[in-house]
Motif scaffolding. Structure first.
Motif, mmCIF file in Angstrom:
data_model
loop_
_atom_site.group_PDB
_atom_site.id
_atom_site.type_symbol
_atom_site.label_atom_id
_atom_site.label_comp_id
_atom_site.label_asym_id
_atom_site.label_seq_id
_atom_site.Cartn_x
_atom_site.Cartn_y
_atom_site.Cartn_z
ATOM 1 N N GLY A 240 0.855 -1.244 0.328
ATOM 2 C CA GLY A 240 -0.518 0.278 -0.226
ATOM 3 C C GLY A 240 0.550 1.471 0.115
ATOM 4 N N LYS A 241 2.325 0.706 0.206
ATOM 5 C CA LYS A 241 3.157 1.748 0.028
ATOM 6 C C LYS A 241 4.713 1.688 -0.724
ATOM 7 N N PRO A 242 4.997 2.872 -0.953
ATOM 8 C CA PRO A 242 6.375 2.255 -2.122
ATOM 9 C C PRO A 242 7.161 2.016 -0.824
ATOM 10 N N PHE A 243 8.236 1.241 -1.146
ATOM 11 C CA PHE A 243 10.054 0.416 -0.836
ATOM 12 C C PHE A 243 10.471 0.839 -0.986
ATOM 13 N N ASN A 244 12.337 0.732 -1.421
ATOM 14 C CA ASN A 244 12.968 0.252 -1.543
ATOM 15 C C ASN A 244 13.266 -0.941 -1.725
ATOM 16 N N PRO B 228 4.157 6.274 -6.728
ATOM 17 C CA PRO B 228 5.657 7.116 -6.558
ATOM 18 C C PRO B 228 6.872 6.924 -6.737
ATOM 19 N N PRO B 229 8.299 7.504 -6.359
ATOM 20 C CA PRO B 229 9.365 6.834 -6.714
ATOM 21 C C PRO B 229 9.647 6.107 -5.859
ATOM 22 N N VAL B 230 10.099 4.987 -6.191
ATOM 23 C CA VAL B 230 11.426 4.163 -5.118
ATOM 24 C C VAL B 230 12.990 3.971 -5.632
ATOM 25 N N LYS B 231 13.765 3.481 -4.642
ATOM 26 C CA LYS B 231 14.664 3.493 -5.174
ATOM 27 C C LYS B 231 15.442 1.528 -5.725
#
Length: 120
Positions: A29-33, A66-69
């Motif tokens: 549910g949310k971005p993670f690297n 959203p962006p992720v690394k």
């Protein structure tokens, strides 16, 4: 997310991690690297066409998010080659892909303690 493949990196192994990552992203549910430690690989059996299709899939699935690394720890020419290819093909997308030959540098870039990248 930490991924440390062993043995031979081939299409079936990459497909497994893509499905796993897609599922984890949907559940989180949310971005993670993420960190891929490619140092335990014995060989890489991939080709441009396959990596292109995977990168396209990742670009399209990441687009509305959203962006992720995504950090790749590489220790051989073969792993560096395919990680660079993936990075080039996902450039200008929400996926910020970078290659590292030093775990401490990768940890700093990801904003995590280096010990987090050393777990087995």
């Amino acid at each position: 997310m930490l991924w440390r493949p062993r043995g031979i990196l081939d299409e079936s192994v990459v497909n497994e991690i893509v499905v796993f990552t897609d599922t984890a992203e949907a559940r989180a549910g949310k971005p993670f690297n993420r960190f891929a430690d490619l140092s335990a690989l014995d060989a890489v059996d991939l080709n441009f066409k396959f990596v292109f299709h995977i990168a396209l899939h990742r670009r399209l699935s990441a687009k509305p998010k959203p962006p992720v690394k995504s950090a790749f720890y590489v220790t051989s020419r073969a792993t560096a080659h395919y990680a660079k290819l993936h990075a080039m093909l996902t450039d200008y997308s929400p996926l910020d892909v970078s290659l590292f030959t030093d775990r401490a540098a990768a940890a700093k870039w990801l904003g995590v303690p280096v010990e987090a990248l050393m777990q087995e």
